[in-house]
Design an enzyme around this catalytic site. Sequence first.
Site, short mmCIF file in Angstrom:
data_model
loop_
_atom_site.label_atom_id
_atom_site.label_comp_id
_atom_site.label_asym_id
_atom_site.label_seq_id
_atom_site.Cartn_x
_atom_site.Cartn_y
_atom_site.Cartn_z
N ASP A 103 25.08 -32.03 -1.70
CA ASP A 103 25.33 -32.04 -0.26
C ASP A 103 23.98 -31.99 0.44
O ASP A 103 23.25 -31.01 0.33
CB ASP A 103 26.19 -30.84 0.15
CG ASP A 103 26.73 -30.96 1.57
OD1 ASP A 103 26.15 -31.74 2.36
OD2 ASP A 103 27.71 -30.27 1.89
N GLU A 105 23.70 -32.73 3.81
CA GLU A 105 24.15 -32.64 5.19
C GLU A 105 24.52 -34.02 5.75
O GLU A 105 23.74 -34.96 5.71
CB GLU A 105 23.14 -31.95 6.11
CG GLU A 105 23.74 -31.59 7.48
CD GLU A 105 25.01 -30.74 7.36
OE1 GLU A 105 26.09 -31.33 7.21
OE2 GLU A 105 24.92 -29.50 7.41
N ASN A 106 25.75 -34.06 6.24
CA ASN A 106 26.34 -35.30 6.74
C ASN A 106 26.40 -36.37 5.66
O ASN A 106 26.48 -37.56 5.95
CB ASN A 106 25.59 -35.83 7.97
CG ASN A 106 25.56 -34.83 9.09
OD1 ASN A 106 26.58 -34.23 9.43
ND2 ASN A 106 24.39 -34.61 9.66
N GLY A 186 27.26 -26.64 5.05
CA GLY A 186 26.11 -26.19 5.81
C GLY A 186 26.45 -25.73 7.20
O GLY A 186 25.83 -24.81 7.74
N ASP A 187 27.47 -26.37 7.82
CA ASP A 187 27.90 -25.97 9.16
C ASP A 187 29.00 -24.92 9.09
O ASP A 187 29.70 -24.68 10.07
CB ASP A 187 28.38 -27.18 9.94
CG ASP A 187 29.60 -27.85 9.31
OD1 ASP A 187 29.97 -27.47 8.18
OD2 ASP A 187 30.16 -28.77 9.93
#
Length: 960
Positions: A103, A105-106, A186-187
């Site tokens: 991962d 991010e996005n 992450g979020d």
Amino acid sequence: FNNVPMADWAPVSLNGHKVYGIFITAGMGLRWNDAKGTAVDDQAQGQYWVINGHHYNTGCCFDYGNAETDSRDDGDGTMETTYFGNQHSWYYGSGPGPWLMTDQENNLVGCVNPDPNDKYCENLKSITWRFVTETTDGEPHHWRSMGGDAQDGDLQVLYDGGRIINPRNSYDPMRKQGAILLGNGGDNSNGSSGTFYEAAMTAAGTFPTKELNQKVQANVVSAKYDVQRLAVTAADKTDIPNGLQTFVPGTNGSSTVTFINTTGKAILNLELSLQLPAGWKATVVGSKDKVKTVNYTINPGQTVVATFTVTSGKKPFNGDMVAQASWKAEDGLTGVDNAIQKVRNVPAVKINEFRVSDGVNTSNSFIELFNAGDKAVDISGWSLTQHAVNIPSFSDIVVPKGTVIAPRDYYVFGLSTSGLSIDAAKGDKVIYVRSIAGIEAGHEIVIGTGSNKEVRKVANVNSSVAAPAASAANMRGFVAAGVPTTVWQPLPEGPVITIPAGSNNIPVTSVAHFKVGDKMAIGYGAKYPAVSYFTENYEVVTVTNVGQPGTQAWLSMDAKPGDTNIKVSSTANITAGDKIRLDIESVGHGIEWVTVKSVGTPSVRSSFNGPLAADEDPGTGLELEQPLKFAHSSNMPFAVNGTGITFEPASKFDHSSNEPVLALVYSIELNEALSEDHSIDDVVYDANVTTAGYVDEVAADQLFGGPALSTSRGNITLRNAKGIIVESMNYGGVVDPWLSEGYQAVPGEGEEGNYAPAPFAGGQRFGATTPAMELPNLSSGRYPDGIDTDDNELDFNRQLSFNTAAAIKAGSNNVKVLSTAGLIIGQRIVVGQGEKAEDAVVATIGSTGATLLTQDAPAGTTKLAVVSSQGFTKGTQIELSWGLVYVDKVEAAPRRFRPEPGALQPVDYIYLTEPLKQGLKAGFEFAGTVLGLSNPLIYDHAQGTVVVSYIPTPGKPNKY
């Protein structure tokens, strides 16, 4: 906060000993935002983990590793972690998954291909191993992932090459922030499932070699991971153990003990038995023996199963049933083990059905109990507790003395017109309430119930709610009136700050609805995490000043030692004198607190989509009182507590981050003072109001004042007068894991644990400009009434619900809907609501979907640009003037949950199997063939009209 994992949900064997992993289901997660010594920016770092290869889902995201320090999505490249699951929206491998990826991010990334649009990773194979090792290592311009069977063999290289290439260079260089997370994104997205056993990260600036990773794998294999050795469960749930078995006092049930020889040696003289609560009995099925004795040799890996008939005691009970095993190994050494299953021994009274909203009256809520037994049950003094996800409980609904439910009968709790939002004391002439909908001066209202009930006339109704700006509901941190905000949680220096007793100011997440002179309530008393057996309290104060809420922002440009100015993504809510903590403690970075001297302008944008270009305005930023001591990177987050809310008198209690803070915006002035004390959530009932609270043809047996039921996720728990849990139910998600019922580890797409469906559906695809959809009248309930297999997902149902995709004329026997999932020919449906509701029977089922062209489609084209492709799939039939055409494929444009103001609406595309015979103009409406009815409809119905299979039946047999 996320739910914390349950300590005993993941037992396994390691070197022949019982150990426990960390079981994650949706809603859970662990995080350390203020880590030390981890990689920041493009520094090298590696990590490995060992996980369960049979427990996964598509939810975001079962990760371990380096992530954002503010629990937010801070843009591409701000995290680098291991990932396991079968989410295929980004990169993906062969077969159905699950896959080992990273991962970043996005992007869940499994490889990088020369074509940036090619997301298929041929080296990624679907994982079938029970125990899995994965490594993810990153350094400037390069990353590598490896994976293998944690019980045998070497790791395989899954990818070893360069970073993702895109025009923004948003993944090269990486912009890691250094937090450590486990089990979520992450979020802080927490929709994932998985089981974790062990892991480690290297120090910042360290890139592990392949040879080192192979040594780690060899060490893992030598630890001899194996499955759980001893387990106990209901006899019909050996494949899907749910950890709970419910008995009715004095009745029989069957429980199975399963032993797998994970000792690595042959064993002899195995004995299996159950340790039971006082007054209970158990015998091996088919015998009178209390112990199952095995006289043959049991080889490594061999399984032995013993089923017991269990007779429960006469007294209500919550506790444990303990399976015990003892044996002698071939080398003469003896061994013992035990396993635990929760048991309840309670009357057969069930939470049978509940509703949140009828689609029009959003507080038309009820909770229904049903006596599924053949004896009457006295429920005097029993309590019902319900709360929304991440919201503590403030009160119980207590059943009055003398209340008995006859066999096969119902008891209905109905939400009152309103309820007290804080305690009201004898002598008060003003009461603060949850809602004032429909209540007017001159109305007679009832406050309280039973002997505590008193009747007053309304002298005046007050509301201090200001209408929000048009865009307010789309803003992060927006809080509706009557809903508490929270004590501010600054990141990364939190996650918890404590405001000590004696304070006159408190930092908050939102200042919406707070006004000078108004009352506000500040929570105290509950522990963290907030669970249903803790009760929250409020202290009430008067607001003397409303300042700025807390805020999170990011550095927009790199800052170096000696600078007295920092460029920032936002200056909102920041004032001179505010103190800000910058950065984390790691190589090349250091924590320092700075004081704002003056506030300038923010940068033209944040660095979410990559660093600012040379021609982009960084703004004038924040002037600081002292020069910086350390270097700080662009995109690193920081928090500002804001000036908060000032109040009097000083607080009596400590208050910590995420405690509720409620603006008391609704109040009622009474014609005379109260004669009794009344607790929070006590009933406030106005018989004149038919548009708020419970309204149905079957009257409620008991009203309750609050809280209002959550439309999304919540927990409802029923206890007897001694506090013993009789029944518990999560809906919409695993809100209270410790009160869950059902197997939580089903793998696959969309699996997020075991819970009842939330009785709510509606809205539209986010970002779409389709007409508003009516909300349906739905409930969640058991069918047939009272069925209870200790499994929320299996036991509870929800009515089918759809919306019409096009308007319907009276006399029509064809209805176009956005979905036909679950419908069958002959199905009864209800079209419309209220006076225009009418019954119909489905005669034929066609294809779904309805939309508008956004641009002209000339004759000969197969590509149609449309407002929304929702409801259309390959093979959908579309009716046009010259006949039927068929959909070949659909391209749905990505839609942001909170689109930027003025942003262009994304366009979807529908491709046909053959060219159009005639051109079509922009705005042309078309739809699938959908439902044929056995009878014509009487009324006109607008597009978006709700269609349901049945409606809720409080106090009557359920229909689903």
